[in-house]
Design an enzyme around this catalytic site. Structure first.
Site: not given
Length: 234
Positions: A13, A201
């Site tokens: 990230e 997701d």
């Protein structure tokens, strides 16, 4: 002059942002590596906090005490709680709260930390606006949403758990494991913040299939957004 703390829970990230910055100082603290320098000529401190609320809150406090950051941005990935928000889309926090704090036995609303005086932590209006406009500029093919992000020490991959969270906190946009703690610590220190989440997701039983495939692309979308955004904060 701004100095912006940029936090990602996982290396993926923040690795793109780290690779683009000019590093002037490195500090190891609480098993975290803080990189201080500039990103597109803007003073920044970039750090991988580690996963979960304790790591996230500690990270903000170190950024505050040792680096005196003026703003905090948390970038990363999350599971969607809204059917209209798809994998690859981005959510910018309007506010955040804990979905796993329960002091209802003492008369507090679900999610509220006792004696804190607030249930939610509201993101900075200018940072919200800049994050959204930056996303529209650098990721024009991606939908960007503004809404509530909920956090807990739980990777949500069960449809029943997802349904429970939505029943308890209707209208929430996505769920993850650090944002509310980063918001909480920033709020305590009176530092403007925003939480930015790319959807990796659907926070259900498809999570194990979707997550590895989309995590890297989602993180890169967030990185582009952050790089553009920091240049436009007033």
């Amino acid at each position: 002059m701004h100095k912006i703390g940029i936090i990602g829970a996982m290396e993926i990230e923040v690795e793109t942002l780290k690779s683009h910055m000019q590093i002037e100082n490195t500090l190891e603290k609480a098993s975290m590596t803080f990189l201080e320098g500039t990103l597109n000529n803007i003073p920044v401190v970039i750090v991988r906090s580690g996963i979960g609320k304790v790591n996230a809150g500690m990270c903000v406090q170190i950024l505050t005490d040792l680096f005196h950051v003026t703003h905090v941005i948390n970038t990363g990935v999350a599971g969607s709680l809204n059917a209209s928000i798809d994998i690859g889309d981005i959510v910018v926090s309007t506010d955040t709260l804990y979905h796993d704090v329960d002091a209802t036995g003492f008369g507090y609303p679900l999610g509220e930390v006792p004696q804190l005086g607030t249930l939610t932590f509201t993101a900075d209006a200018e940072m919200i606006a800049q994050a959204k406009s930056s996303c529209e500029t650098v990721n024009p093919e991606i939908k960007v949403f503004e809404g509530r992000i909920v956090s807990g020490d739980q990777f949500v991959s069960n449809p029943q758990v997802k349904e429970t969270i939505l029943n308890n906190f209707p209208g929430s946009y996505c769920t993850e494991m650090e944002g509310a703690a980063i918001a909480h610590a920033s709020w305590l220190n009176r530092i403007p913040f925003v939480i930015i989440r790319a959807i990796s997701d659907k926070a259900d039983d498809s999570a194990h299939m979707d997550y590895p495939a989309f995590e890297k692309a989602a993180a890169e979308h967030s990185a582009r957004l952050v790089e553009h955004m920091i240049q436009h904060l007033a």
